[in-house]
Design a protein around this motif. Structure first.
Motif, PDB file in Angstrom:
ATOM      1  N   GLY A   9      37.624  50.178  29.805  1.00 45.91           N
ATOM      2  CA  GLY A   9      36.609  50.637  30.761  1.00 45.91           C
ATOM      3  C   GLY A   9      35.710  49.487  31.183  1.00 45.91           C
ATOM      4  N   PHE A  10      35.265  48.692  30.203  1.00 45.19           N
ATOM      5  CA  PHE A  10      34.452  47.516  30.527  1.00 45.19           C
ATOM      6  C   PHE A  10      35.275  46.504  31.310  1.00 45.19           C
ATOM      7  N   ARG A  11      36.545  46.332  30.933  1.00 38.49           N
ATOM      8  CA  ARG A  11      37.421  45.406  31.661  1.00 38.49           C
ATOM      9  C   ARG A  11      37.549  45.826  33.130  1.00 38.49           C
TER      10      ARG A  11
ATOM     11  N   VAL B  90      28.575  41.199  29.288  1.00 34.37           N
ATOM     12  CA  VAL B  90      29.126  42.225  28.397  1.00 34.37           C
ATOM     13  C   VAL B  90      29.610  41.543  27.122  1.00 34.37           C
ATOM     14  N   LEU B  91      29.176  42.064  25.968  1.00 35.89           N
ATOM     15  CA  LEU B  91      29.609  41.552  24.671  1.00 35.89           C
ATOM     16  C   LEU B  91      30.027  42.720  23.787  1.00 35.89           C
ATOM     17  N   GLY B  92      31.230  42.656  23.239  1.00 34.18           N
ATOM     18  CA  GLY B  92      31.701  43.657  22.287  1.00 34.18           C
ATOM     19  C   GLY B  92      31.553  43.119  20.878  1.00 34.18           C
ATOM     20  N   VAL B  93      31.185  43.987  19.928  1.00 31.57           N
ATOM     21  CA  VAL B  93      30.980  43.562  18.541  1.00 31.57           C
ATOM     22  C   VAL B  93      31.694  44.519  17.593  1.00 31.57           C
ATOM     23  N   SER B  94      32.497  43.948  16.677  1.00 26.29           N
ATOM     24  CA  SER B  94      33.053  44.730  15.576  1.00 26.29           C
ATOM     25  C   SER B  94      33.182  43.814  14.360  1.00 26.29           C
TER      26      SER B  94
ATOM     27  N   ASP C  22      35.356  57.197  26.974  1.00 32.49           N
ATOM     28  CA  ASP C  22      36.101  57.353  28.228  1.00 32.49           C
ATOM     29  C   ASP C  22      35.401  56.789  29.460  1.00 32.49           C
ATOM     30  N   LEU C  23      34.206  57.223  29.742  1.00 30.52           N
ATOM     31  CA  LEU C  23      33.529  56.827  30.987  1.00 30.52           C
ATOM     32  C   LEU C  23      32.277  55.987  30.732  1.00 30.52           C
ATOM     33  N   HIS C  24      32.184  55.450  29.519  1.00 27.67           N
ATOM     34  CA  HIS C  24      30.961  54.773  29.098  1.00 27.67           C
ATOM     35  C   HIS C  24      30.594  53.578  29.986  1.00 27.67           C
ATOM     36  N   ALA C  25      31.555  52.721  30.287  1.00 25.35           N
ATOM     37  CA  ALA C  25      31.273  51.505  31.067  1.00 25.35           C
ATOM     38  C   ALA C  25      30.741  51.840  32.454  1.00 25.35           C
ATOM     39  N   THR C  26      31.307  52.861  33.098  1.00 26.36           N
ATOM     40  CA  THR C  26      30.834  53.226  34.436  1.00 26.36           C
ATOM     41  C   THR C  26      29.500  53.972  34.361  1.00 26.36           C
ATOM     42  N   GLN C  27      29.276  54.716  33.283  1.00 32.91           N
ATOM     43  CA  GLN C  27      27.991  55.402  33.094  1.00 32.91           C
ATOM     44  C   GLN C  27      26.858  54.382  33.017  1.00 32.91           C
ATOM     45  N   ILE C  28      27.085  53.313  32.271  1.00 32.68           N
ATOM     46  CA  ILE C  28      26.047  52.273  32.131  1.00 32.68           C
ATOM     47  C   ILE C  28      25.753  51.661  33.497  1.00 32.68           C
ATOM     48  N   LEU C  29      26.799  51.323  34.239  1.00 32.45           N
ATOM     49  CA  LEU C  29      26.585  50.736  35.573  1.00 32.45           C
ATOM     50  C   LEU C  29      25.792  51.677  36.460  1.00 32.45           C
ATOM     51  N   THR C  30      26.135  52.945  36.435  1.00 36.35           N
ATOM     52  CA  THR C  30      25.412  53.939  37.241  1.00 36.35           C
ATOM     53  C   THR C  30      23.934  53.956  36.845  1.00 36.35           C
TER      54      THR C  30
END
Length: 152
Positions: free
Chosen positions: A51-53, A66-70, A141-149
């Motif tokens: 989604g972020f990609r 954007v930074l992913g952490v695990s 599922d829709l997290h990346a687009t939710q943040i942008l919105t």
């Protein structure tokens, strides 16, 4: 201590997949989406990362990092990045210390077993280094687009 909107984001220095150190303090002046995810190559984490990609160009056009952490190691991150063509850095939080600072690491339960792991949370850090938005227990599922919105 609980992190809240308006708090100073805890600074960190974590290695990325190539061994470069990413420091939050070096990103001052930029907005950062810092997302914590449990494991590379698992269904939910893959959906979230992809989604972020897929929205990455929009993030870049807004000058948002954007930074992913695990807690996965560099080899695992490298395979994940390559397999799904991820254009943003994945950071290695060995032992979960940074994840803990961001209230995203602790006791979890799965199929009756308890274990320590990362909770899927996202923090938007404003250009002045304070926390602008917090998303807890994210649905990937829709997290990346939710943040942008929310941010645009």
């Amino acid at each position: 201590m609980s992190l809240n909107i308006g708090d100073r984001a805890p600074d960190f220095a974590l290695p990325d997949t190539d061994g470069n150190t990413v420091k939050l303090s070096d990103l001052k002046g930029k907005r950062v989406v810092l997302y914590f995810y449990p494991r590379d190559n698992t269904p939910g984490c893959t959906k979230e990362a992809c989604g972020f990609r897929d929205a990455y160009e929009q993030y870049q056009s807004q000058e948002i990092i954007v930074l992913g952490v695990s807690t996965d190691d560099a080899k695992s991150h490298q395979k994940f990045v390559k397999k799904f063509n991820l254009p943003f850095p994945l950071l290695i939080d060995e032992g979960g210390k940074v994840s803990e600072q961001y209230e995203s690491y602790g006791l979890k339960k799965f199929m009756g077993k308890e274990y320590l792991g990362i909770t899927r949370n996202t923090f938007v850090i404003s250009s002045d280094g304070t926390i602008e938005k917090i998303y807890r227990k994210v649905k990937p599922d829709l997290h990346a687009t939710q943040i942008l919105t929310d941010l645009i």
